[in-house]
Design a protein around this motif. Sequence first.
Motif, PDB file in Angstrom:
ATOM      1  N   ALA A 171       7.493  38.688  77.690  1.00 43.94           N
ATOM      2  CA  ALA A 171       7.169  40.115  77.545  1.00 43.94           C
ATOM      3  C   ALA A 171       8.014  40.993  78.463  1.00 43.94           C
ATOM      4  O   ALA A 171       7.610  42.099  78.821  1.00 43.94           O
ATOM      5  CB  ALA A 171       5.682  40.339  77.828  1.00 43.94           C
ATOM      6  N   GLY A 172       9.184  40.514  78.813  1.00 41.89           N
ATOM      7  CA  GLY A 172      10.002  41.226  79.788  1.00 41.89           C
ATOM      8  C   GLY A 172      10.604  42.523  79.302  1.00 41.89           C
ATOM      9  O   GLY A 172      11.206  43.257  80.085  1.00 41.89           O
ATOM     10  N   ASN A 173      10.453  42.837  78.026  1.00 41.75           N
ATOM     11  CA  ASN A 173      11.029  44.074  77.486  1.00 41.75           C
ATOM     12  C   ASN A 173      10.097  45.270  77.643  1.00 41.75           C
ATOM     13  O   ASN A 173      10.391  46.355  77.144  1.00 41.75           O
ATOM     14  CB  ASN A 173      11.354  43.893  76.001  1.00 41.75           C
ATOM     15  N   LYS A 174       8.992  45.108  78.347  1.00 44.93           N
ATOM     16  CA  LYS A 174       8.013  46.190  78.477  1.00 44.93           C
ATOM     17  C   LYS A 174       8.092  46.849  79.851  1.00 44.93           C
ATOM     18  O   LYS A 174       8.446  46.204  80.843  1.00 44.93           O
ATOM     19  CB  LYS A 174       6.596  45.656  78.266  1.00 44.93           C
ATOM     20  N   ARG A 175       7.711  48.112  79.893  1.00 40.86           N
ATOM     21  CA  ARG A 175       7.545  48.831  81.156  1.00 40.86           C
ATOM     22  C   ARG A 175       6.054  48.907  81.454  1.00 40.86           C
ATOM     23  O   ARG A 175       5.280  49.330  80.594  1.00 40.86           O
ATOM     24  CB  ARG A 175       8.129  50.241  81.061  1.00 40.86           C
ATOM     25  N   VAL A 176       5.667  48.498  82.648  1.00 33.76           N
ATOM     26  CA  VAL A 176       4.268  48.548  83.051  1.00 33.76           C
ATOM     27  C   VAL A 176       4.135  49.440  84.274  1.00 33.76           C
ATOM     28  O   VAL A 176       4.847  49.253  85.274  1.00 33.76           O
ATOM     29  CB  VAL A 176       3.721  47.134  83.362  1.00 33.76           C
ATOM     30  N   ILE A 177       3.236  50.414  84.188  1.00 35.16           N
ATOM     31  CA  ILE A 177       2.970  51.337  85.294  1.00 35.16           C
ATOM     32  C   ILE A 177       1.479  51.264  85.591  1.00 35.16           C
ATOM     33  O   ILE A 177       0.651  51.439  84.685  1.00 35.16           O
ATOM     34  CB  ILE A 177       3.361  52.784  84.933  1.00 35.16           C
ATOM     35  N   VAL A 178       1.134  51.011  86.848  1.00 35.03           N
ATOM     36  CA  VAL A 178      -0.265  50.821  87.224  1.00 35.03           C
ATOM     37  C   VAL A 178      -0.686  51.882  88.233  1.00 35.03           C
ATOM     38  O   VAL A 178      -0.035  52.055  89.271  1.00 35.03           O
ATOM     39  CB  VAL A 178      -0.497  49.420  87.821  1.00 35.03           C
ATOM     40  N   ALA A 179      -1.774  52.578  87.913  1.00 31.62           N
ATOM     41  CA  ALA A 179      -2.393  53.523  88.848  1.00 31.62           C
ATOM     42  C   ALA A 179      -3.499  52.781  89.577  1.00 31.62           C
ATOM     43  O   ALA A 179      -4.484  52.385  88.956  1.00 31.62           O
ATOM     44  CB  ALA A 179      -2.956  54.719  88.092  1.00 31.62           C
TER      45      ALA A 179
END
Length: 202
Positions: free
Chosen positions: A127-135
């Motif tokens: 799944a390395g093609n995704k951008r993940v942003i965590v608040a």
Amino acid sequence: MKLLHIDSSVLGPHSVSRQVSAAIVERLRNSNPGLEVSYRDLTLTPLAHLSGSHLAAGQGATPEAGLQADIAAGQIVLEEFLASDTVVIGAPMYNFTIPSQLKAWIDRILVAGKTFKYGAQGVEGLAGNKRVIVAISRGGFYGPGTPAAVGEHLETYLRWVFGFIGIKNPEFISADGIQVGPEHREKAVAGALKAAGDLNAA
């Protein structure tokens, strides 16, 4: 482009992580007018925690009648994740780690053959093609060098989980010390919201 927005706080409108995750999504939506956003509230539509029956079904056993709806829901969750280009997650710290609702969601997206696989060289994330942003929101201070850093199992856990499935650089916006006092809370929230507003929208 598709964005998946996940919230896991049980505090509803009083949640800091929800406020910051919403600001992140708003920033990305404003900068990408064609962005398609889907939303999942893990407290309003919780997933069951994994059981032996879940694992048996995953190995090919016929699911028990009462489990079929939950297995179907888990498949939908996995498909939502796989279809997304960006994932924004609101993740408060509860007793030094993630909410159990968020753990149940993670258990549905860490699936061999879908988001990772085992090979001769070990584990390979898919799944390395995704951008993940965590608040993230934390009641105290758990950053590197603080006395409580050893007890931080929220950001450290999520970094490992997403790295395991190939997302090597998840982004974190943190509101720390929100239970220390009103001034600390106000400052932490303002700082996190500013970081959300300054986020690289590309």
